[in-house]
Scaffold this active site. Structure first.
Site, PDB file in Angstrom:
ATOM      1  N   THR B 160       0.870  -1.188   0.000  1.00 56.93           N
ATOM      2  CA  THR B 160       0.000   0.000   0.000  1.00 56.93           C
ATOM      3  C   THR B 160       0.903   1.234   0.000  1.00 56.93           C
ATOM      4  O   THR B 160       1.360   1.653  -1.053  1.00 56.93           O
ATOM      5  CB  THR B 160      -0.967   0.019   1.200  1.00 56.93           C
ATOM      6  OG1 THR B 160      -0.233  -0.175   2.404  1.00 56.93           O
ATOM      7  CG2 THR B 160      -2.001  -1.081   1.063  1.00 56.93           C
ATOM      8  N   LYS B 186       4.282  -6.713   3.995  1.00 54.73           N
ATOM      9  CA  LYS B 186       3.980  -5.342   3.585  1.00 54.73           C
ATOM     10  C   LYS B 186       3.592  -4.581   4.852  1.00 54.73           C
ATOM     11  O   LYS B 186       3.116  -5.162   5.831  1.00 54.73           O
ATOM     12  CB  LYS B 186       2.863  -5.281   2.548  1.00 54.73           C
ATOM     13  CG  LYS B 186       1.494  -5.752   2.960  1.00 54.73           C
ATOM     14  CD  LYS B 186       0.660  -4.824   3.762  1.00 54.73           C
ATOM     15  CE  LYS B 186       0.600  -3.457   3.120  1.00 54.73           C
ATOM     16  NZ  LYS B 186      -0.198  -2.548   4.025  1.00 54.73           N
ATOM     17  N   THR B 197       3.059  -6.219  12.074  1.00 55.46           N
ATOM     18  CA  THR B 197       2.975  -6.117  10.627  1.00 55.46           C
ATOM     19  C   THR B 197       1.528  -5.949  10.233  1.00 55.46           C
ATOM     20  O   THR B 197       0.628  -6.236  11.009  1.00 55.46           O
ATOM     21  CB  THR B 197       3.489  -7.374   9.941  1.00 55.46           C
ATOM     22  OG1 THR B 197       3.522  -7.137   8.533  1.00 55.46           O
ATOM     23  CG2 THR B 197       2.580  -8.571  10.199  1.00 55.46           C
ATOM     24  N   GLU B 284       6.556   5.103   7.285  1.00 49.96           N
ATOM     25  CA  GLU B 284       6.116   6.232   6.469  1.00 49.96           C
ATOM     26  C   GLU B 284       6.923   7.492   6.789  1.00 49.96           C
ATOM     27  O   GLU B 284       6.958   7.941   7.930  1.00 49.96           O
ATOM     28  CB  GLU B 284       4.619   6.480   6.683  1.00 49.96           C
ATOM     29  CG  GLU B 284       3.773   5.425   5.971  1.00 49.96           C
ATOM     30  CD  GLU B 284       2.304   5.472   6.363  1.00 49.96           C
ATOM     31  OE1 GLU B 284       1.512   4.840   5.655  1.00 49.96           O
ATOM     32  OE2 GLU B 284       1.960   6.111   7.365  1.00 49.96           O
ATOM     33  N   ASN B 407      -0.035  10.974   5.837  1.00 52.74           N
ATOM     34  CA  ASN B 407      -1.240  10.552   6.548  1.00 52.74           C
ATOM     35  C   ASN B 407      -2.311  11.617   6.645  1.00 52.74           C
ATOM     36  O   ASN B 407      -3.434  11.333   7.055  1.00 52.74           O
ATOM     37  CB  ASN B 407      -0.867  10.021   7.931  1.00 52.74           C
ATOM     38  CG  ASN B 407      -0.190   8.676   7.807  1.00 52.74           C
ATOM     39  OD1 ASN B 407      -0.788   7.736   7.323  1.00 52.74           O
ATOM     40  ND2 ASN B 407       1.079   8.607   8.197  1.00 52.74           N
ATOM     41  N   SER B 412      -7.581  10.825   0.020  1.00 52.58           N
ATOM     42  CA  SER B 412      -7.955  11.575  -1.173  1.00 52.58           C
ATOM     43  C   SER B 412      -6.953  11.380  -2.310  1.00 52.58           C
ATOM     44  O   SER B 412      -6.008  10.656  -2.200  1.00 52.58           O
ATOM     45  CB  SER B 412      -8.092  13.049  -0.813  1.00 52.58           C
ATOM     46  OG  SER B 412      -7.053  13.436   0.069  1.00 52.58           O
TER      47      SER B 412
END
Lengths: 412, 412
Positions: B160, B186, B197, B284, B407, B412
């Site tokens: 993702t 992932k 995870t 991230e 985040n 959107s």
């Protein structure tokens, strides 16, 4: 340190009346900041009672340890308060304790009282030694200038990353006599329950015995500062102290069941919530002030735990910063709290818009209406668990790039 | 979704050998993403055993519930795995359960097995209905294309916000026969212990009975994925499944005390830690990969709780992003964990540099040396509590403006 002004910074501040029996002044001691005040020194008339609540951190600052000891040893009597910003005197070892002892002695000399009647608080960088000479150098002059106001100056002297000073006042009548409660607070980061404020000082002219005062401030903290979280990081220095000079012309209140306490308690709690909201509204880098209400929980404790799980979730907080009605992340935060929850009974609101019901997206859900709710500066998130009658509300703010910038470069 | 590539993204990937008895293919089902694969379909030969561990969220996704049920009802047998990215099928109510049932039926038809032998996992947005027709439309063609590789394609299909695919392989000899373990994972956000995870799938050709497999994967998860936290937000969808096709030419392993298990267990745990690190290194917006070691605690459990308190602290994580050796915030995070700690016994290291000792700044502390340690891409933080022999290590990353950007604009 050049953070943008909070969008919630007030444009006007309330005028705080004097508290009979309390005088104070501020000074520029040059502890860390240049060209601003960083010391607050307050003196109280004999007979002043005191109570306080402090951080539950296992690594508290030296001033927090000092205040705890004096509350126990001193029988709830106070004659002076010495506060500084710019250095927290936390994790400073034996030196930190020595600084506290020497500062209390200097303040006691300036106030004409015993060191055990002096209360201390420090806020700012952790781990840097704090030089007690900084206080000694300014205390004589500061003590000569004490006056009943202005409170806004006092609130300014204790600021660190705050973008506005925080003050509040309430007046209630007891036996027809007006009684005043004034308060100030500071705090914008490292804010989480147990205590949620970094520093807050309240003073009243009501004559209230120290044990009664302790009950009032403990309960009041639970309903106010302990319901605010900015970043889940509990400070080493959190301090909330309530002083009562006893100058108001009413008979002393010596029992927690005294019927005259009701109005006072309500006014005190209202003032504490006011200050707690101000702290929340000055959260580092915030653009939104957020209330999280959880109802239908199996108990109020459970509701509060779930509300804090939502309020402390980085993914919920970044979604709110992005004005994204991302209720999936609210579900995630409910789920991770570890408290009783049944997915298929959950309902979630942003403002007045119910976005989810019965464990799925609300069939009548309008993305446009939800988006409009997210564009407000103050956002109410509500979760109904559908299990019981437990309810709690906590307050927080969004998580922005500005928060990261402020805290990625704080020391330098 | 245009996140920068992680600075830890590998430039080359290991070549994974085939697992005899397992074949798979990927497809573009257009669930959310365009022009990329988003479905992974794997089939296993008869006789394949299975075990798994899942999120402890109270609001788990529909596929998580499905897998738990099949593990209990199916006696640890598996014939197919169907995974999609782009939609988590979480908090989707009755519709979500229906999607799971229909997807399992379609996969069972394509694999020629019973629906109860199909395992499912979904990752992506929460709360959006997932259309089972998306699977039905691609499964026939996908099933016709299954092959023993390449694993990198499979790892890519389940990404993702990941910036790189995550694969690992180990080979051990049992009775002189080489046995293979391959894995993929992932996950880059909403990563916290219980499971740490989002999705990870492991396959081996070793013949291991399902109950033994369950013990191996539960313990392995505790030592690997459950020690990684990116943002403290536990997902609704965390899934780790281990398949054993039993094709390797050795006698079946049917007891957890079988002495042949030692080498396999070590290889499996090494592979799981490898994948867990890859997840941590794709956090991230990260710029730093951080290991937090706490020793001298009163117990390993206490050490882990304190390590996670440090790893999840926004103030510690932003300081690391700013390359600031701000050990005061580490003290704060130790203090707020609620576990036994004595401020004056604490010592703290960044890399090899001891910055604090005996509850205060190290007298030999060099800001230059500490700053140099903070400039590394991989940073080791160590805390010695000086109380006992409890020790734990967890892994995390820094908190950057990029995390907030990713985040604040995910949906959107």
């Amino acid at each position: 340190m050049m953070a943008h002004l909070s969008p919630f910074a007030p444009t006007t501040f309330p005028e705080l009346p004097p508290i009979d029996g309390m005088r104070f002044a501020t000074a520029e001691a040059g502890i860390k900041y240049k060209n601003r005040t960083d010391v607050l020194f307050a003196v109280f008339d004999p007979g002043t009672t005191v109570a306080g609540v402090f951080t539950r951190s296992k690594c508290p600052s030296a001033p927090v340890e000092w205040c705890r000891e004096q509350l126990i040893a001193g029988g709830g009597r106070a004659r002076a308060l010495l506060v500084n910003s710019g250095n927290a005197n936390a994790f400073t070892g034996l030196k930190g304790r020595e600084t506290v002892r020497l500062s209390a002695e200097a303040a006691a000399k300036a106030a004409g009282c015993a060191p055990s009647e002096v209360f201390l608080a420090s806020t700012g960088v952790i781990g840097e030694p704090l030089d007690p000479q900084k206080f000694a150098a300014v205390l004589g002059d500061t003590a000569a200038r004490v006056a009943p106001g202005p409170w806004l100056d006092a609130a300014r002297a204790i600021m660190t990353t705050d973008t506005f000073p925080k003050v509040a006042t309430r007046t209630v009548k007891i036996e027809g006599v007006p009684v005043t409660i004034n308060g100030m607070a500071k705090g914008a980061g490292m804010i989480a329950p147990d205590m949620a404020t970094m520093l807050s000082f309240i003073a009243t002219d009501a004559p209230i015995a120290a044990p009664v005062l302790q009950g009032l401030i403990s309960k009041g903290a639970d309903k106010s500062f302990n319901c605010v979280t900015i970043d889940s990081d509990t400070s080493t220095s959190d301090t909330l102290i309530l002083f009562a000079t006893g100058k108001a012309a009413i008979a002393p209140i010596e029992s927690p069941t005294d019927r005259r306490l009701g109005a006072f308690r309500r006014a005190l709690e209202s003032l504490l919530i006011d200050l707690a909201h101000q702290v929340g509204k000055d959260g580092e880098g915030l653009t939104k002030f957020v209330s999280i209400t959880v109802e239908g929980a199996t108990s109020p404790r459970s509701a509060k735990k779930i509300a804090l799980s939502i309020a402390n979730s980085p993914l919920v907080k970044t979604a709110i910063a992005g004005e994204d009605a991302n209720w999936g992340r609210v579900v995630m935060a409910v789920g991770k709290a570890g408290e009783p929850a049944e997915r298929d009974r959950l309902a979630i609101w942003f403002g007045d818009v119910r976005v989810a019901v019965a464990g799925a997206r609300d069939p009548d859900y309008s993305e446009a209406a939800a988006s409009a709710a997210m564009k407000q500066a103050e956002i109410a998130v509500k979760v109904d668990l559908g299990l019981g009658r437990g309810k709690a509300t906590v307050w927080t703010c969004d998580l922005t790039k500005e928060y990261v910038a402020i805290n990625g470069d704080y020391r330098s």
